[in-house]
Structure formats: structure tokens, C-alpha cells
Write a protein that holds these residues in place. Structure first.
Motif, PDB file in Angstrom:
ATOM      1  N   LEU A 122      -6.936   0.965  -2.913  1.00 53.46           N
ATOM      2  CA  LEU A 122      -6.083  -0.141  -2.489  1.00 53.46           C
ATOM      3  C   LEU A 122      -5.344  -0.710  -3.606  1.00 53.46           C
ATOM      4  O   LEU A 122      -5.996  -0.990  -4.721  1.00 53.46           O
ATOM      5  N   THR A 124      -3.219  -4.031  -4.622  1.00 52.06           N
ATOM      6  CA  THR A 124      -2.959  -5.218  -4.206  1.00 52.06           C
ATOM      7  C   THR A 124      -2.587  -6.292  -5.267  1.00 52.06           C
ATOM      8  O   THR A 124      -2.734  -5.809  -6.420  1.00 52.06           O
ATOM      9  N   GLU A 128      -3.950 -11.882  -3.728  1.00 50.35           N
ATOM     10  CA  GLU A 128      -4.693 -11.544  -2.609  1.00 50.35           C
ATOM     11  C   GLU A 128      -6.193 -11.254  -2.694  1.00 50.35           C
ATOM     12  O   GLU A 128      -7.072 -11.399  -1.874  1.00 50.35           O
ATOM     13  N   TYR A 132     -11.272 -13.144  -2.550  1.00 48.34           N
ATOM     14  CA  TYR A 132     -12.549 -12.379  -1.881  1.00 48.34           C
ATOM     15  C   TYR A 132     -13.364 -11.843  -2.882  1.00 48.34           C
ATOM     16  O   TYR A 132     -14.437 -11.971  -2.578  1.00 48.34           O
ATOM     17  N   VAL A 163      -8.703  -6.292   2.396  1.00 47.52           N
ATOM     18  CA  VAL A 163      -7.731  -7.181   1.464  1.00 47.52           C
ATOM     19  C   VAL A 163      -6.313  -6.595   1.748  1.00 47.52           C
ATOM     20  O   VAL A 163      -6.232  -5.468   1.794  1.00 47.52           O
ATOM     21  N   LYS A 164      -5.264  -7.379   1.997  1.00 43.77           N
ATOM     22  CA  LYS A 164      -3.997  -6.951   2.319  1.00 43.77           C
ATOM     23  C   LYS A 164      -3.579  -6.162   1.091  1.00 43.77           C
ATOM     24  O   LYS A 164      -3.648  -6.505  -0.243  1.00 43.77           O
ATOM     25  N   GLY A 165      -2.711  -5.262   1.267  1.00 52.41           N
ATOM     26  CA  GLY A 165      -2.380  -4.034   0.068  1.00 52.41           C
ATOM     27  C   GLY A 165      -1.849  -2.852   0.727  1.00 52.41           C
ATOM     28  O   GLY A 165      -2.082  -2.455   1.941  1.00 52.41           O
ATOM     29  N   ASN A 166      -1.562  -2.004  -0.243  1.00 47.35           N
ATOM     30  CA  ASN A 166      -1.021  -0.855   0.276  1.00 47.35           C
ATOM     31  C   ASN A 166      -2.338   0.340  -0.032  1.00 47.35           C
ATOM     32  O   ASN A 166      -3.118   0.209  -1.213  1.00 47.35           O
ATOM     33  N   THR A 167      -2.590   0.898   0.916  1.00 47.38           N
ATOM     34  CA  THR A 167      -3.789   2.013   0.836  1.00 47.38           C
ATOM     35  C   THR A 167      -3.549   3.430   0.403  1.00 47.38           C
ATOM     36  O   THR A 167      -2.127   3.770   0.683  1.00 47.38           O
TER      37      THR A 167
END
Length: 232
Positions: A122, A124, A128, A132, A163-167
Motif C-alpha cells: 500500500l 499512501t 492518511e 491509524y 487506509v486510503k491509498g494505491n495498492t
């Protein structure tokens, strides 16, 4: 169980799926039979581009064309099934030592893929992920590693954090955007050998075909303390 039938003259189209490790192949007269597809693979672009292919579903020893309620025929008996990677060996052209043209190179590009791959990483923003990590239980962070990458936070391992982001998914030492694969997926090992011969780095690919690398020894176990120390 689903089966795919194509004509032998279209065998070269199977090169696009040769890296699908579960697929087995058998020859019978002028047909090539394939089996052991995952459901999403049957709808993949690589299958749709094979001319005159037919997908069958096996029910009570009869083959039904996909979507048909009437049986078409029986599966030929005595088929000798072989893993597709063994049945279609890769042959590399001989190298011409007297030729120095620029056409010896290929451009490495990504393309959308219908194959669902489990996310492994991930990417991020700090904003973001900070809150967490500061409140997450230790067992949730312990299986993961992390590193600062391209002014963002890269987290690796499973299960990933919500968590928001690119995987990304892992292939060799490449992190590829989920939903994408190399245009020439079969050459992944060759790309690895040429771009990362010592296997010391991870290469993170973007959808625009650019990439950046991160030394593996820069990655550290994810914990509240390691995160705080880095940004203190």
C-alpha cells in the motif's frame, strides 16, 4: 468445470496465457483443449482475443457451450493433460553478434489485467496513515514492513492496513498496480534479471509505465515506535 477449445492453427495466441500456472492443455486431432481456469480468467482479454474459441461447461460428462442449456458434445477421451508452461516452452531467437540495430530492445509497458491478484503493498500519504498507526494494536502492525518511498509511505505484507491509498501486488521483485500486469508478462523473469540482477531492490511501477526502486535493506518492521522515530 470449464474447458476451452481452440483450433491448433491458433496455438500462438496461447502465448498470452502461458504464465497462467494452473492451466493444463491437451491436444486432440485439430483441437487444443484447456482446463482449470479461474472464473475471472474466462472473461480475460487474453481469452477473448483468441479467434473462434469455445468455452464449455462440463455437466454429467457432457459439454455445454457457456450459457447454453443444450449439450454440444462429449469431452474427447484419453486426453493427456500437460501444464501449459511445459506444453508451450519458450524459445528465444538466436542473437546475431553482427547486428547492432536498436530493434533489440522492447519497451516495458503495463496493461489492465482481468486476473485478480491479492494486494501486497500500500502506497499512501503520511496524513492518511499516521492516525491509524498511532492507535493500532501491535498484532495488527507486526506482520508488516514499511519504508518512506517517493515522499509517501509504502507498507508491505498481509493483511494490509485499511487506509486510503494505491495498492500493489508482488511479482518477482516488482510491485505492480492491482488490476495491471506487464504487457509481456511472460518476460517478467527476464526483466527482473536485467533490471535488478542482484535482487537487492524492489521496483514499484506506476500506471504510466514509470517506476522507481527501493533497496530492500531500507525496509523495517512496522511499529508505533519505528514510525515515531522516523518522523521525530
Amino acid at each position: 468445470m470449464y474447458f476451452l477449445e481452440i483450433n491448433k492453427r491458433d496455438l500462438e495466441f496461447l502465448g498470452a496465457i502461458r504464465n497462467w500456472e494452473t492451466i493444463k492443455l491437451a491436444f486432440h486431432e485439430q483441437s487444443v483443449w484447456l482446463k482449470d481456469f479461474a472464473p475471472e480468467q474466462l472473461n480475460a482479454i487474453e481469452i477473448q482475443q483468441i479467434p473462434f474459441h469455445v468455452i464449455y461447461e462440463l455437466k454429467e460428462n457432457l459439454l455445454f457451450k457457456k450459457g447454453s442449456l443444450l449439450p454440444s458434445k462429449k469431452l474427447p477421451s484419453g486426453l493427456l493433460w500437460t501444464p501449459i508452461m511445459r506444453a508451450l516452452p519458450v524459445s528465444m531467437p538466436g542473437f546475431n553478434h553482427n547486428y547492432f540495430g536498436i530493434d533489440q530492445n522492447i519497451e516495458i509497458r503495463l496493461k489492465p489485467s482481468e486476473i485478480v491478484q491479492e494486494p501486497y503493498a500500500l502506497l499512501t500519504d503520511f496524513s492518511e496513515i499516521q492516525s491509524y498507526i498511532e492507535t493500532a494494536p501491535d498484532f495488527r502492525l507486526k506482520p508488516l514492513k514499511w519504508v518512506v518511498a517517493d515522499q509517501k509511505i509504502l507498507v508491505l505484507g498481509n493483511p494490509l492496513l485499511p487506509v486510503k491509498g494505491n495498492t500493489y501486488w508482488l511479482k518477482e521483485d516488482f510491485l505492480l498496480p492491482t488490476g495491471y500486469d506487464f504487457e509481456w508478462s511472460i518476460l517478467a523473469k527476464t526483466i527482473q534479471k536485467n533490471s535488478n540482477p542482484l535482487e537487492e531492490d524492489l521496483l514499484i511501477w506506476n500506471r504510466d509505465n514509470s517506476c522507481f526502486r527501493i533497496p530492500k535493506n531500507k525496509m523495517k518492521p512496522l511499529s508505533i515506535s519505528s514510525f515515531r522515530l522516523t518522523f521525530s
